[in-house]
Scaffold this motif. Structure first.
Motif, PDB file in Angstrom:
ATOM      1  N   UNK A 160      -7.284  -5.366  31.765  1.00  0.00           N
ATOM      2  CA  UNK A 160      -6.524  -6.382  32.493  1.00  0.00           C
ATOM      3  C   UNK A 160      -7.488  -7.299  33.224  1.00  0.00           C
ATOM      4  N   UNK A 161      -7.235  -7.534  34.523  1.00  0.00           N
ATOM      5  CA  UNK A 161      -8.093  -8.410  35.316  1.00  0.00           C
ATOM      6  C   UNK A 161      -9.336  -7.691  35.812  1.00  0.00           C
ATOM      7  N   UNK A 162      -9.290  -6.370  35.760  1.00  0.00           N
ATOM      8  CA  UNK A 162     -10.391  -5.596  36.354  1.00  0.00           C
ATOM      9  C   UNK A 162     -11.556  -5.496  35.386  1.00  0.00           C
ATOM     10  N   UNK A 175     -13.646  -0.273  38.303  1.00  0.00           N
ATOM     11  CA  UNK A 175     -13.313   0.207  39.656  1.00  0.00           C
ATOM     12  C   UNK A 175     -11.972  -0.326  40.127  1.00  0.00           C
ATOM     13  N   UNK A 176     -11.581  -1.516  39.674  1.00  0.00           N
ATOM     14  CA  UNK A 176     -10.321  -2.101  40.113  1.00  0.00           C
ATOM     15  C   UNK A 176      -9.104  -1.527  39.391  1.00  0.00           C
ATOM     16  N   UNK A 177      -9.326  -0.665  38.424  1.00  0.00           N
ATOM     17  CA  UNK A 177      -8.191  -0.070  37.690  1.00  0.00           C
ATOM     18  C   UNK A 177      -8.570   1.345  37.290  1.00  0.00           C
ATOM     19  N   UNK A 178      -8.856   2.137  38.343  1.00  0.00           N
ATOM     20  CA  UNK A 178      -9.433   3.459  38.105  1.00  0.00           C
ATOM     21  C   UNK A 178      -8.432   4.418  37.470  1.00  0.00           C
ATOM     22  N   UNK A 179      -7.120   4.142  37.709  1.00  0.00           N
ATOM     23  CA  UNK A 179      -6.106   5.056  37.176  1.00  0.00           C
ATOM     24  C   UNK A 179      -5.652   4.676  35.776  1.00  0.00           C
ATOM     25  N   UNK A 214     -11.630  -1.219  27.840  1.00  0.00           N
ATOM     26  CA  UNK A 214     -12.544  -1.440  26.724  1.00  0.00           C
ATOM     27  C   UNK A 214     -13.961  -1.480  27.327  1.00  0.00           C
ATOM     28  N   UNK A 215     -14.856  -0.763  26.690  1.00  0.00           N
ATOM     29  CA  UNK A 215     -16.224  -0.711  27.233  1.00  0.00           C
ATOM     30  C   UNK A 215     -17.184  -1.305  26.203  1.00  0.00           C
ATOM     31  N   UNK A 216     -17.966  -2.275  26.648  1.00  0.00           N
ATOM     32  CA  UNK A 216     -18.930  -2.907  25.746  1.00  0.00           C
ATOM     33  C   UNK A 216     -20.351  -2.643  26.241  1.00  0.00           C
TER      34      UNK A 216
END
Lengths: 301, 588
Positions: B187-189, B160-164, B169-171
């Motif tokens: 990143x941080x999101x 959600x913090x980097x929606x664009x 990476x999805x685990x």
């Protein structure tokens, strides 16, 4: 004989309505469905009607000379409708003597498709308790919700259910009423899928208006409801009389289509009857006694 | 797999699917639910069928306290799903056992959870803080739940913090047949998404996703849209895959049959003078000068459905049994509230409740009985309460008020401080008419004024001290009120009971003949003979032990029957009344 989809011989042997005669164009094939069978019908404009199982060589909407159609089904013209049977029908359709009275207006108020079994629709037709809730301010109005005691009998000689001494408060009993009144009703169920009601005529207090519903079972959970009006009304146009009845039926339709299960359960423990449902209790027993299985969920034996 | 699914908790709605006065149509494993939130916040999950004629209750009306069926106006109470009113028979109290089937309901993670036969608790999700989550839009999918869950392990989304962004990476953190937990990081999101799969039917599912953090404002919309688009794309793929397999047959939920006695609509059958319910006094307060209010909550489960006018027997620590009317409004089903006046000549009942019983104490009570039923088919209803006689009429007035039916509550008391339950009477607005500090003569004049102008479809309900009731009934009769329109309930029977006669009682249905000697009641003799007969006040005031007389002449000593009922000779209160003839035949 052709194999039928419906296996209920009681229902197969009945006369079933297909269409209002006044709405069948002359010389043109009309298609319809009865008991899951595609049927065709046509009239010749002189009062002769033929009904047959639909055939490729006689497409719906195409021209037809009915005298040349072979292999037709039995036909009856009664109360302004075309009736047929897929079995061995009785000689006569149940009587409605008032239909012969010359001063009555006789109309097909409407033919409505409804996604419900025929017996559920009959029960709705017999029911007064829903008037204030479903036909609010027309056939009933809160707080006048009481269904007063009435009498029900199953007439053995006529093989029909008769509910008498029915009364219900109506704020606007018909197109000719201008106020509220306790209206008297008599209900008859002379056929598993047909019912006739008699109600106080606002025009003539000594006589009764007749309204009948004839259900055409398309399949176990779908019907076409044909509504006959046979009323005392010299003032209103056909469309006004029809619109009143169509409004009423339009209010019942969404309720009927939200009944679950759609087929009528005959097990007395499937639903909770109250005294107001006497006529429905008699109707369910009558269907059980006749051994009707089509459009119902028979009680476990 | 779907058999196992019956015992698991599944989400069936989002909390936001239950806005004020809405009824949501839910479905789980082929079974339909009517889901509604009452104004007190309670979430009801019921079989989606009116017990009367099978009409879906999801098209019913949620009035905030009760759910009303569209077909015949049957009303079902919040929590218990018990039927409280059948409009076709306004004079009858519905059999209490007309109760719809209810299912477990838990609100958690912004979702409403249910199960057919739940075992254990709603699954714990680590990393989910209640109230700080974001529920995604539900995505319906025409595919079996396990197929959907398997595909969801491959779901890819942005935190959600980097929606664009586009490089998240999805685990997969966890997965089973009905849910998948995925963490997306860039990143941080970082966002944890748990996607629950609701098995609607054998071949239909709903994906209900929840994110681990709230998002505000425009960003919230962007996050919701992001998931909506991606999950919709996933749906297309899953449906295409599922379509390759033949569709499994739809599930057929078993609808429970109603009890055999309901199938024939018999008389209500409740037996004995039993106190089967244990309640705790959760609140005791001064409801007015000299009147104590008690809030009684069940030790376990739900309290039975009550109707306005109903009373309960309260079994007191000192062994006495007393009757108190339930004052609750419709749908107020989490507790019973009663009002108890301290009687100067108390024989120990009101003193015990006022002085001994405290908050936290446990009491035994009976199921509610309604011998003072409220018709709701009147054009105008008058309630006339004297003092503590307010209690049943308060429940009735709240019921009519809730349905916007015309009524007036005339409340006679000595002074303002004696008007009980102001927090309840206040909700009645202008229909509450207090009459304070009137002498007996002034009370008579006021009653005359209130009862003038009888018309059809008017009903009056009276409850108060004996002399006031006698006066009101006499005035009503004088003013042309028929007995059928005058309903009353006495606190107690002040008649001096003459039990000196001896006579025979034949019980027609039990084929038994009993002798009632002087000094014993019909009720006691029947009990001794093993006949289970319901009773409550046992002094001829409440109406519970009513029996039908087939033959013989009753000697009425009660205050429950009206004059017409007495004259008809067909009813008798078996706890006090006796026979003038040598023999009575009762329909028992």
């Amino acid at each position: 004989m052709t194999e039928t989809r419906c296996k209920d011989q009681v229902i197969l042997d009945l006369w079933h309505p297909l269409a209002a005669l006044s709405e069948v164009p002359a010389g043109v094939v009309v298609g319809t469905i009865l008991l899951e069978e595609r049927l065709s019908l046509a009239c010749d404009g002189t009062g002769k009607v033929a009904v047959w199982r639909s055939r490729r060589d006689l497409p719906v909407d195409g021209p037809v000379d009915i005298s040349a159609v072979a292999g037709t089904l039995p036909v009856k013209l009664a109360y302004g409708y075309v009736w047929t049977s897929l079995g061995n029908p009785p000689a006569d359709i149940f009587p409605i003597p008032e239909y012969a009275e010359a001063d009555r207006r006789k109309l097909n108020a409407a033919t409505f498709g409804v996604n419900v079994s025929a017996p559920r629709a009959i029960e709705n037709f017999l029911d007064m308790g829903h008037f204030p809730y479903v036909h609010t301010d027309i056939l009933g109005a809160e707080p006048h919700t009481e269904v007063k005691e009435y009498d029900v009998e199953i007439s053995v000689d006529r093989d029909e259910i008769l509910a008498t001494r029915c009364r219900f408060f109506q704020p606007m009993a018909s197109t000719t009423s201008d106020g509220g009144a306790d209206v008297d009703y008599i209900y008859r169920v002379p056929h598993p899928y047909c019912s006739v009601l008699y109600k106080s005529s606002p025009m003539d207090e000594t006589r009764l208006d007749v309204i009948a519903v004839f259900l055409q079972p398309v399949d176990q959970e779908h019907v076409r409801a044909h509504m006959l009006l046979c009323v005392l009304d010299e003032d209103n146009e056909d469309k006004v009389i029809k619109r009143f009845q169509q409004t009423i039926f339009g209010q019942d339709k969404p309720i009927l289509e939200n009944q679950f299960p759609k087929r009528l359960p005959l097990d007395p423990r499937a639903e909770t009857p109250i005294r107001a449902d006497k006529s429905a209790i008699a109707y369910r027993r009558w269907l059980s006694q006749k051994g009707v299985t089509y459009g119902v969920i028979p009680a476990a034996t | 797999m779907l058999d196992l699914a019956k015992s698991r908790w599944h989400p069936i709605a989002a909390a936001h699917d239950l806005p004020l006065r809405h009824v949501f149509h839910g479905q789980l494993l082929g079974r339909e639910f009517a889901v509604w939130r009452a104004d007190d916040g309670y979430v009801n999950i019921w079989e989606n069928r009116c017990l009367h004629r099978g009409v879906r209750l999801s098209i019913g009306i949620n009035d905030g306290r009760e759910l009303k069926c569209q077909y015949h106006g049957w009303r079902y109470s919040n929590r218990t799903a018990g039927c409280t009113y059948i409009p076709a028979h306004p004079a009858d109290a519905p059999a209490r056992t007309i109760t719809n089937r209810t299912f477990a309901a838990v609100e958690r993670y912004g979702l409403v959870w249910s199960a057919e036969e739940p075992q254990g608790e709603v699954p714990e999700v680590s990393g989910f803080a209640e109230g700080k989550l974001l529920a995604l839009r539900a995505i319906p999918v025409n595919a079996p739940a396990d197929v959907v869950a398997a595909q969801l392990t491959g779901y890819r989304f942005q935190p959600s913090g980097n929606i664009d962004g586009s490089a998240a990476k999805v685990a997969v953190e966890a997965s089973n047949a009905f849910s998948v937990a995925l963490r997306s990081s860039e990143g941080d999101a970082s966002t944890l998404a748990v996607l629950f799969v609701q098995p609607v039917d054998s071949n239909r599912s709903v994906i209900r996703g929840v994110l681990d953090s709230e998002v505000e404002g425009a960003a919230r919309l962007a996050v919701l849209r992001h998931h909506n688009e991606l999950l919709s794309r996933l749906r297309v793929a899953v449906e295409a895959e599922a379509a390759r397999e033949p569709a499994p047959a739809p599930l057929e939920p078993i609808i429970e049959r109603v009890s055999p006695e309901l199938a024939e609509m018999p008389e209500e059958t409740t037996h004995g003078r039993k106190a089967t319910i244990r309640v705790q006094v959760t609140r005791k307060w001064s409801a007015a000068d000299g009147i104590a209010g008690f809030e009684l909550r069940p030790l376990k489960g739900l309290l039975p459905t009550f109707q306005p006018g109903a009373h309960i027997d309260v079994h007191l620590p000192n062994g006495l049994i007393r009757q108190y009317s339930i004052t609750n409004g419709p749908g107020e089903s989490d507790s019973y509230v009663i009002g108890v006046k301290l009687e100067r000549d108390s024989k120990g009942g009101s003193t015990c409740l006022h002085e001994t019983v405290r908050e936290g104490d446990v009491l035994a009570i009976s199921e509610p009985r309604n011998n003072f039923p409220l018709r709701r088919d009147a054009i105008q209803t008058l309630f006339i309460a004297g003092g503590i006689g307010i209690t049943p009429l308060l429940a009735m007035a709240q019921a009519l008020n809730n349905q916007s039916l015309g009524h007036e509550l005339h409340y006679f008391a000595q002074n303002q401080a004696q008007l009980a339950f102001p927090e309840k009477t206040k909700t009645l607005g202008a229909s509450l008419k207090p009459h304070l500090g009137l002498s007996p003569d002034q009370t008579g004049a006021k009653l005359r004024e209130i009862l003038s102008g009888y018309g059809p479809d008017k009903h009056v309900y009276l409850c108060g001290p004996g002399p006031m009731l006698e006066a009101a009934r006499a005035i009503a009769a004088e003013m042309g009120w028929p007995e059928t329109a005058v309903h009353f309930e006495y606190f107690k029977n002040t008649n001096v009971i003459d039990d000196s006669t001896s006579f025979e009682v034949a019980l027609a249905r039990s084929c038994m003949t009993l002798t009632v000697p002087a000094g014993k009641t019909i009720l006691e003799v029947m009990r001794d003979a093993g006949i289970d007969m319901p009773s409550s006040c046992e002094q001829g005031a409440c109406g519970t032990c009513l029996a039908t007389v087939i033959e013989g002449e009753p000697d009425h000593q009660d205050v429950y029957l009206n004059d017409a009922e007495r004259k008809s000779g067909t009813k008798i209160m078996t706890c006090v009344s006796r026979a003038k003839s040598a023999r009575l035949v009762l329909d028992l």
